[in-house]
Design an enzyme around this catalytic site. Sequence first.
Site, PDB file in Angstrom:
ATOM      1  N   GLU A 106       0.885  -0.956  -0.357  1.00 41.95           N
ATOM      2  CA  GLU A 106      -0.199   0.273  -0.335  1.00 41.95           C
ATOM      3  C   GLU A 106       0.719   0.984   0.013  1.00 41.95           C
ATOM      4  OE1 GLU A 106      -2.027  -3.646   1.043  1.00 41.95           O
ATOM      5  OE2 GLU A 106      -0.402  -2.786   1.843  1.00 41.95           O
TER       6      GLU A 106
ATOM      7  N   HIS B 257      -9.766  -7.046   7.745  1.00 44.09           N
ATOM      8  CA  HIS B 257     -10.507  -6.934   6.823  1.00 44.09           C
ATOM      9  C   HIS B 257     -12.051  -6.151   7.238  1.00 44.09           C
ATOM     10  CE1 HIS B 257      -8.707  -9.531   5.509  1.00 44.09           C
ATOM     11  NE2 HIS B 257      -9.041  -9.891   4.065  1.00 44.09           N
TER      12      HIS B 257
END
Length: 326
Positions: free
Chosen positions: A63, A132
């Site tokens: 990321e 998540h």
Amino acid sequence: MSTVRSAGLAEAINATLTDLLEEDPRLLLLGEDIGRLGGVFRVTRGLRERFGEHRVRDALLAESTIVGQAVGMALSGLVPVCEIQFDGFTYPAVNQLVTQAARIGGRWNGQVSPSLVVRIPTAGGFRGIEHHSESNEALFARVPGISVACPSTGEDAAQILRYAVTLGSPVVMYEPIRLYWRRDTPARDPEPARSPTAARIVRRGTDLTVATFGAITLEVLEAAHALAPEVDVEVVDLRWVAPLDMDTVLRSVARTGRLLVVHEGSKDVGIGAEIAASVAERGFDALRGPVHRLAPERRAKPPADFESDYMIGVQEIKDEVLVMTK
């Protein structure tokens, strides 16, 4: 309770990205598996085939490199729209967002205005595992130079995305995962927002104001419809948490005299605390009772089998409203 049928969040975002790619040759997409796969939730499905691998780019599983590349692209005049696969995966990119993207304009004395959008699937309700199902919007909402949006409908997501790519500064858009493919939603008033960053009153009421945002807006609306006509609840969908449209919230509280803030992120040092403090400072005289916050306690998001014990549901919202209005 009446419901309406509309395009899901994913479909609206895909259509908007398609339009933006067609309209602006500077715009490109960047993220893990967004090209060949179409993203984990298929939000970018079909875009690589239509616009090519140079404008819909599969990134490394890192990321920090996604946002780092995007900062450089924005400085060179491109308009990158990044996707982070899940909210809990955003942490490696915090440095690039906070120390780089948010400060570039000031570092260059306002001579550059880089447009950069980071899309983040967020929140629970779909049985996601660790990392998540988090709701970290407050993490970036307090950072000067970063705008943070949290749409609850495809229509709002499209409007926010169109505005974000023109802003000339970084925008983080949190996209509720459980709304990506949901079509049937509680009815809401069609009154438009006053501006691209304004909150929207999605249900008019007289007894109590609920300020909320993101996916849990649907639970709030369901609770409000279920309580009527015993309690007439006004619902304010904030849409953005940075900047916060406190003027709309204050006008609503002036009419109802009560405020409940509901959100999916943890309660401590969250968006609800900021709203409560602002209403206490600017709207205390209108209040008929204390401001209440309804949000999960400060702890990590549990595994899927225990998600219902963590998340705020319709019944909890109804109970809190009744406590405040009895």
